[in-house]
Design an enzyme around this catalytic site. Sequence first.
Site: not given
Length: 167
Positions: A99, A126, A134-135, A161
Amino acid sequence: MYKTYYISPIGRILILTDTTALLGLWLEGQKYYGAGYDLEQAQEGETAVSRRVSTWLDAYFKGENPAIDEIPLAPQVTEFRSKVLTVLQKIPYGQTATYSDILRELQAEYGKIGSARAVGGAIGHNPISLLIPCHRIVGSDGKLTGYAGGLDKKAFLLKLETRQGLQ
């Protein structure tokens, strides 16, 4: 507005479009599902945009890093949230940010803007999950923190990912 559903390894996903852009993408049961849209008024059916999103999701869940260039995004958010979502899109596939990283990037680009709490609120709301990643946001200690879709799904997406399609 048009809505269609995509069946993914992490559950059913709602795709909301108009005839020109993606308005929303939510995991079933996600916090803020529908983001204030009257989903009952949306017609069930595919659009050219929702087909492109489904193709993107197919590639993504195969562990690929599909480009979103050909998918017009039109989240209905405030100017501040729009800026946060723009910064989120810069986080590379397979990487994470905090953040604080997002707040620093916002301040570098726009000057004094918002607080860490406001950034967290924008990220949590989001309306276009996955395509606006946002993940990929983690706590300052690198641990998984809040995800409107659930931490189990966030962990799955980050693992997907980092495997980069190797199965």
